[in-house]
Every structure is written in C-alpha cells, then in structure tokens.
Design a protein around this motif. Sequence first.
Motif, mmCIF file in Angstrom:
data_model
loop_
_atom_site.group_PDB
_atom_site.id
_atom_site.type_symbol
_atom_site.label_atom_id
_atom_site.label_comp_id
_atom_site.label_asym_id
_atom_site.label_seq_id
_atom_site.Cartn_x
_atom_site.Cartn_y
_atom_site.Cartn_z
ATOM 1 N N LEU A 65 0.756 -1.303 -0.563
ATOM 2 C CA LEU A 65 0.075 -0.281 0.124
ATOM 3 C C LEU A 65 0.711 1.157 0.299
ATOM 4 O O LEU A 65 2.178 1.181 0.558
ATOM 5 C CB LEU A 65 -0.968 0.068 1.032
ATOM 6 N N TRP A 66 0.358 2.239 -0.508
ATOM 7 C CA TRP A 66 0.973 3.951 -0.723
ATOM 8 C C TRP A 66 0.206 4.576 0.442
ATOM 9 O O TRP A 66 -1.017 4.721 -0.350
ATOM 10 C CB TRP A 66 1.454 3.890 -1.940
ATOM 11 N N LEU A 67 0.467 5.085 1.565
ATOM 12 C CA LEU A 67 -0.213 6.223 2.086
ATOM 13 C C LEU A 67 -0.064 7.330 1.437
ATOM 14 O O LEU A 67 1.072 7.941 1.601
ATOM 15 C CB LEU A 67 -0.239 5.582 3.556
ATOM 16 N N SER A 68 -0.769 8.445 0.287
ATOM 17 C CA SER A 68 -0.611 9.617 1.030
ATOM 18 C C SER A 68 -0.035 9.853 1.948
ATOM 19 O O SER A 68 -0.436 9.739 3.331
ATOM 20 C CB SER A 68 -2.601 9.800 -0.090
ATOM 21 N N ASP A 99 3.043 3.021 13.520
ATOM 22 C CA ASP A 99 3.747 2.264 14.507
ATOM 23 C C ASP A 99 3.061 0.664 13.774
ATOM 24 O O ASP A 99 3.685 -0.243 13.387
ATOM 25 C CB ASP A 99 4.737 2.002 14.770
ATOM 26 N N THR A 100 2.243 0.586 14.464
ATOM 27 C CA THR A 100 0.818 0.102 14.684
ATOM 28 C C THR A 100 0.187 -0.862 12.917
ATOM 29 O O THR A 100 0.792 -1.614 12.760
ATOM 30 C CB THR A 100 -0.254 0.463 15.900
ATOM 31 N N LEU A 101 0.435 0.151 11.888
ATOM 32 C CA LEU A 101 -0.209 0.192 10.847
ATOM 33 C C LEU A 101 1.628 -0.817 9.731
ATOM 34 O O LEU A 101 1.329 -1.887 9.514
ATOM 35 C CB LEU A 101 -0.408 1.458 9.936
ATOM 36 N N ILE A 102 2.274 -0.199 10.177
ATOM 37 C CA ILE A 102 3.307 -0.694 9.545
ATOM 38 C C ILE A 102 3.746 -1.876 9.948
ATOM 39 O O ILE A 102 3.510 -3.054 9.046
ATOM 40 C CB ILE A 102 4.563 0.110 9.352
ATOM 41 N N THR A 103 3.782 -2.173 11.660
ATOM 42 C CA THR A 103 3.913 -3.830 11.769
ATOM 43 C C THR A 103 3.035 -4.140 11.320
ATOM 44 O O THR A 103 2.840 -6.055 10.253
ATOM 45 C CB THR A 103 3.489 -3.486 13.264
ATOM 46 N N ARG A 111 3.145 -4.336 2.096
ATOM 47 C CA ARG A 111 4.321 -3.913 1.923
ATOM 48 C C ARG A 111 3.735 -2.173 2.154
ATOM 49 O O ARG A 111 2.681 -2.129 1.995
ATOM 50 C CB ARG A 111 5.886 -3.508 0.984
ATOM 51 N N VAL A 112 4.741 -1.175 2.784
ATOM 52 C CA VAL A 112 4.376 -0.092 2.723
ATOM 53 C C VAL A 112 4.839 1.495 2.233
ATOM 54 O O VAL A 112 6.291 1.340 2.818
ATOM 55 C CB VAL A 112 4.216 0.295 4.314
ATOM 56 N N ILE A 113 4.591 1.826 1.132
ATOM 57 C CA ILE A 113 4.907 2.602 0.886
ATOM 58 C C ILE A 113 4.597 3.998 1.412
ATOM 59 O O ILE A 113 3.251 4.193 1.227
ATOM 60 C CB ILE A 113 4.808 2.702 -0.961
#
Length: 619
Positions: A65-68, A99-103, A111-113
């Motif tokens: 996911l890409w977070l705006s 942090d919780t979201l990334i984990t 993956r997280v962008i």
Amino acid sequence: MTTAIPAVAPDVIHAPSQQTQWWRTAVIYQVYPRSFADSDGDGYGDIPGITSRLDHLVDLGVDALWLSPFYRSPQRDGGYDVTDYRAIDPLFGSLDDADTLITAAHARGLRVIVDLVPNHTSSDHAWFQAALAAPAGSPERDLYMFRDGRGDDGGQPPNNWDSVLGSSAWTRIMEADGKPGQWYLHLFDESQPDLNWKHPQVRAEMEDILRFWLRRGVDGFRVDVAHGLIKQDGLPDWGGRVEMVGGADGNVGGDDAPSVADGRQDGDDAPSGSEIGNLPSDTIPALPVLDIDAPAAHPNPMFDQEEVHDIYRAWRRVLDEFDPPGEQVTRAMVAEAWVEPESRLARYQRADEMQQAFNFGFLVTTWDAAAYRQVITESLAACDLVGAPATWVLSNHDVVRHPSRFGLPTPGARPNGIYAHDPQPDEALGLRRGRAATLFMLALPGSAYLYNGEELGLPEHTFLPDDVRQAPEFFRTGGAEAGRDGCRVPLVWEAERPGFGFSPTGVTWLPQPAAWACYAADRQRGVEGSTLEMYKSALRLRRQYGLGGGGLRWLSGYPIQVLHFEVFDASGTAVTVLANLGGESVALPDGYDVLLASGSLPDGGGLPADTTVWLRCGH
Ligand code: NOJ
C-alpha cells in the motif's frame, strides 16, 4: 461481428524479466487516508481505520500500500502541505498508530510506501515561519525561494510563472516593519512554499527524514513532484500554464506546446479515433528508437532540471543503507514526475536513482486502442533502456476516476473535476470501459497502481455542493475548476450502515451519493461478476501466471480497435489478452479458454465492445 484472422507477425517488444525484486511486479494500492476508513467517527479517515481494513487489501490480493500524506499539516492541500515530516497529523492518529499499521501490514505480507513531499513545506512549517520573521537575505529566507519583486516598488512578481493550481506562483509577504516586502515562490498553493533545493541544509534534512521513516520500517517512498525540486537558474519568465489535471502536473504547457490531455505524447503519430477505420488491421507499432539523452519534449524552467537527479542518487544511497549487505534492493522509490517523452521519464529510474516512475502517459490515454498500443510499446521500451519496470496506473487522488473519464462524451478526456452542470459521464458505459481498461492494465508486465475504491468500481462524484469542496484549485481558479474532491469521496464498505460503514457515526467529510449503496464492498464480496471479484480474480491470475514479470508480444489479426497481445514467461507459457475498444463485437479465437472477462460474454461466443478477456490456449 467481425471475424478473427489467425495471428500473424508476432512482435515481441519486451522480454520476460530475470529480476525478482518485489517492486518490479508489485500491485500497489493507494490509500488516501482521509477517505479510506474512519475509526473515531469524526468523518475523516484515519490510520487506525486503515489498519482495521487491511484484510480487505489482503483479500484483494495487492502486494503493497502507498499512503498519501498523513503528516502534521493544516490540510490546505489534502496533506501535501506538511508542517512536520516526523509527526502524524492528529486528524489521522499518532506515530504509535503508524507503527502499528506498518507492523500489521507487514504481518500480512503487505509492504508499505509512504508519501514524501520534498518540493514544498506548509507555510505553517517552523522553517517558513522563521523565514517570515527573518529579514531579506537571511539564512532563514535562503531555505525557501524568496526574491525581490520587479518594478520600482518591487510590486510585481519576480517572474511570470503561474501556479499549477491556478493564479500566480508568487505571493508577497509583509515584512516585520509592516510594509510589503519580498515574494516567495509556490508552484502549488500559497500555503505550499517551495524549498530551495540548492541549499545543503534542505538536502540534509530530507535525507534525515528518509532515515526516520526507513527506521520505522517503511518499504519505500512515493516522491511528490519529483521533477520540480530544482528550478532553472535565474528563474526565467516562461509563457506557459501548467495544469495538474487538465493538462499536466509538469512539463507540458506554453501556447504552442501540445497538450497531453488527449493522451498523445509529443511526436506520437498514433492514429486518432476518426482515422481508425482507414488503417490496416494488423498495424503494430514498431519498437521506437528512444534516446535517454533526448531533450525534454516541452522544456520548462520549473521542472525536470538536470540537477534533480543528483538528489535522487543521494536518496538512493540512503535507501541502500537499509538493505542488509548482499541482499537485493528491497526499499523502493516511485517518482511522481509529469515528464515527456517516456525516455526522459526513464532517467528518474536509472540504476542508481529511483526504481519506478508513474506512467502518466498511460493514465491520460484516451479510449483508443492505437494510442494504447503506442504508449504501452514506448513505456516498455523506455523502461528497458534503464532496466527498470514499467508502471501502469489509471486513477489516483488527482484525476477524475477512470470509469467516469471513459464514460464522458469524449472518452478519456481529463476535466479537472466535473460539475453537475457539465456533460455527465455515462455511468454504466464508463464502468464497463473502466473494467475493461483495468483488465488489460493488470495483464501488463511491470508494476501496477490501484487507487482506493476503484476495486469497487466507484465513479467520480459529479454533484458535490460547492460548500463542501476543499481542493485548493477550486478556490484558486474562482470555481472555474471543480477540482479533485469528486475522486476523494469516502469509500463505501457496508451498504446498510450509516455512511456506508466508512465511519462509526455515519459522518463523512464529503457526502456520499445514496445511489452508491450498490458499490459497497459487502454488496460485491463473493458476487460473481462484481467489480470487486473481477479485481480479485485478476490479481490472483496475474500472480499465478507471473504476468508482472512476463514478456509482451503484440499479436495481430484483429481490427485496429482491438488490443491483442500475449504476456509470456521464460518457458513461453502465455496469457493472451484481447481488449475490444471498438464499437462492434469480435470473434474469440478458437482453441482458447477464457480465464477472466471484464464483462459478460454472450452464450454464442464473441467479445462484445468495451470488454477485455484473458485467454489461455486450451491445447
Ligand atoms: C501532486 C499530488 O499528487 C497533489 O495531490 C498535490 O496537490 C501536488 N503534488 C502538490 O503537492
């Protein structure tokens, strides 16, 4: 119905990839945080809301996911106006929530962008506030683009540049003595002053911000206005107007500059819709001769200056610090750069710069198979020049949602928002075409981007009342542009719940049309033929057949308005794609099984207009 001619003259334009880094083939889902899911009932989406809906993304089958932007911000441009790059805006939650979201995403294999906004800060940023308080010529002012005005009293802007969001790119400030003083540059809203990227402190600060987020575990960055950081020395006058959506967020403009709004790239000799019928049925674009050192198609002193590449080389070194020695590149950057031609865009994706760049040439292509053949061929060829993956995108938070664009009287036109009194998209036709476009896009080799809600088939909201609009261009153009709010309406999750399940209170920051109940995720999940199930099947099959890493061969034998190609792996195993952008049904080839179709196929066979199929040879 026209008859299919057996395929002849196969033309391989891209070989299967030998490389396996995740970002080469990833399907990346853009979350616009304020519109995805609201956990606390204030009507704005937030980070805990995103975390609570991660299983939707797992079920959908995306890779990342890409977070705006979710940073601290006064939200004058939807968070692309950052006050503190190391803090989360209270609207969205806290650093702990991030942090919780990334984990939680990583635990699910996602993956997280995150979005990085380096061209400008918010005018509320401590640096800019200090610059306002400091005198002309001070070190504080030097972090931004302050200049004296022209004219005897300095009352004219330092040059004639217009902001991408409308009106002048310069704003004059009041000095400490209460008198009008210097001007500052803002390529976007006046609340978004441009940083001075020639200044080492600016460079050092942004590299530190990169490390801050990399240490928190992010897998990469989407780089906002990546082509804009350096301006031409002397800031010379320039006669063009750059538009983000109606024209381009960058390189196109000037009275004599061709617009890319019709999907054509400069020098593109693809036939127009009206020429289609006169062309031989097996026209396949030849592999273009591309030159990575070719000059910009539309030189513009605001964008795409050579020195930006030094910045990305330095950033790349920072990202590489976070890869364990000996491991493949695992952190990635994607450039938001409206640059033409494709070979020029490829410069952002050289081996020591970013891994990806958004393919806006593809996004702006109109409903025209010849134009798609051209842009797909050129995109793959340009990326092959630098060993980078092509990317594909149809929708994002800056453009009218693609089903609505394709449902317009001029299919694929790019108005900057649609008012209720404008010509309206045909919703059913648009959805049909939107699904067909998605299906041929998701077969293409490389990486693909999805914008939240497109998996539900959401259209643009075209009858928002003006008093709810927030996008700055609506205000900066005095309402001449409706702006981008229509593609940012909160998502619809459960048809029977208030706010369609977006928020526990039913409050939504923009109103959702009542008729959108039919698009709610719970109305589509498990329903054969729904848009959501089509996306899920496409992503499953894309992974199963390794389409993202495949080679591409154009096939002929169909009328010019039918896209006909196969994507094949190293063993030659292929998925054949037929996309009928013409008005007439065509026959499906014999001996093939249908893997997936974007619309229903008639019992008697054939591929109807505005429909895409993925096929496998049955023997
Ligand atoms: C591009 C972003 O996508 C857009 O939303 C924003 O307004 C401009 N850059 C300025 O940051």
